[in-house]
Write an enzyme that holds these catalytic residues in place. Structure first.
Site, short mmCIF file in Angstrom:
data_model
loop_
_atom_site.label_atom_id
_atom_site.label_comp_id
_atom_site.label_asym_id
_atom_site.label_seq_id
_atom_site.Cartn_x
_atom_site.Cartn_y
_atom_site.Cartn_z
N TRP A 85 55.69 3.53 -35.63
CA TRP A 85 55.85 5.07 -35.47
C TRP A 85 54.46 5.65 -34.60
CZ3 TRP A 85 58.42 8.41 -39.70
CH2 TRP A 85 59.78 8.42 -39.64
N LYS A 86 53.48 4.92 -34.47
CA LYS A 86 52.27 5.27 -33.79
C LYS A 86 51.68 6.52 -34.35
CE LYS A 86 53.44 2.60 -29.94
NZ LYS A 86 53.45 2.14 -28.42
N GLU B 160 53.37 -8.55 -26.90
CA GLU B 160 53.75 -7.25 -26.23
C GLU B 160 53.02 -7.16 -24.94
OE1 GLU B 160 54.79 -3.96 -29.61
OE2 GLU B 160 52.71 -3.97 -29.11
N GLY C 270 55.91 1.53 -23.97
CA GLY C 270 56.21 2.67 -23.62
C GLY C 270 56.39 3.20 -22.24
N GLY D 181 58.31 0.61 -30.72
CA GLY D 181 57.63 1.66 -30.77
C GLY D 181 58.61 3.12 -30.43
N GLY D 182 58.97 3.31 -29.43
CA GLY D 182 59.70 4.63 -29.17
C GLY D 182 61.16 4.64 -29.87
#
Ligand code: PGA
Length: 251
Positions: free
Chosen positions: A10-11, A164, A170, A230-231
């Site tokens: 989720w950063k 990654e 992102g 992530g997103g």
């Protein structure tokens, strides 16, 4: 085939209102033990409550970084035992946003990962090349250097790796299946050389713009044991769609 791990990162996103998403994901997971593992790495402020919401479900909760020391005068940092006590089972270490934004070197990443293991957590150690490094043909050399330094002092079954590529994080740009296959095979070979047979079962996740539209193409690639997302992990529907793409491979 290794059991797949679908991990969300989720950063620096998430307030208490977003715990609803944790609940939706937790209740949407398949219950069988053959199903992929599922993990959400949430901000430290949400960890204890997210772990409480996920308790009794198949969803694990993790942190996003930890300090290499157990405690001490490190203002603002979070230690591995703190994450563990709050309910974490995993912690990301060496994410490129930590390496570039906080000057975390391979040596620091390895120390953080050892601290995580000592606290009973599984570190997810991230490696990946920049666009310049890829363009100049240095990708595998860069990955080899990061692996050599970041795995120092670790036992093979105590950690997970994540490949990654920085240019895919992102950005909506995804590495091609051939690029992913090449780097994952290289990492597997490195692990086997370093650890022997146990190196075959270390999980290697792919991360970088993984989403419901490309998961079914990426997750079956050889040596891809799951994803770090992530997103797309911020929306329950997207995370579960990726999870279901992984689950479809195991039936
Ligand atoms: P992304 O992030 O899925 O938004 O590209 C992946 C990550 O940084 O772990």
């Amino acid at each position: 085939m290794n059991r797949k791990l679908i991990a969300g990162n989720w950063k620096m996103n998430g307030l208490r209102v977003d715990l609803q998403t944790v609940r939706e994901i937790a209740t949407g997971l398949a219950a069988s033990t053959a199903a992929p593992e599922a993990l959400l790495c949430v901000p430290a402020t949400l960890l204890a409550e997210a772990a409480r919401q996920a308790s009794g479900t198949a969803l694990c909760i993790g942190g996003q970084t930890c300090h290499s020391q157990e405690k001490g005068a490190y203002t603002g940092d979070v230690s591995a035992p703190m994450l563990k006590e709050a309910g974490a089972g995993f912690v990301i270490t060496g994410h490129s946003e930590r390496r570039t934004g906080h000057g975390e070197t391979d040596e620091i990443v390895a120390a953080q990962a050892r601290a995580a293991v000592n606290a009973g957590l599984t570190p997810i150690i991230c490696v990946g090349e920049t666009l310049d490094e890829r363009s100049s043909g240095a990708t595998l050399k860069v990955i080899e250097g990061q692996l050599t330094g970041s795995l120092d002092g670790l036992e093979p079954n105590s950690f997970v790796l994540a490949y990654e590529p920085l240019w895919a994080i992102g950005t909506g740009k995804v590495a091609t299946p051939a690029q992913i296959a090449e780097v994952h095979a290289f990492i597997r070979q490195f692990l086997e050389q370093r650890f022997g047979k146990p190196g075959q079962t270390v999980k290697i996740l792919y991360g970088g713009s993984l989403n419901p539209g490309n998961a079914a193409e990426i997750l079956p690639i050889s040596n891809v044991d799951g994803g770090l997302i992530g997103g797309a992990s911020l929306k329950a529907g997207d995370f579960l769609a990726i999870y279901n793409a992984a689950a479809a491979l195991t039936v």
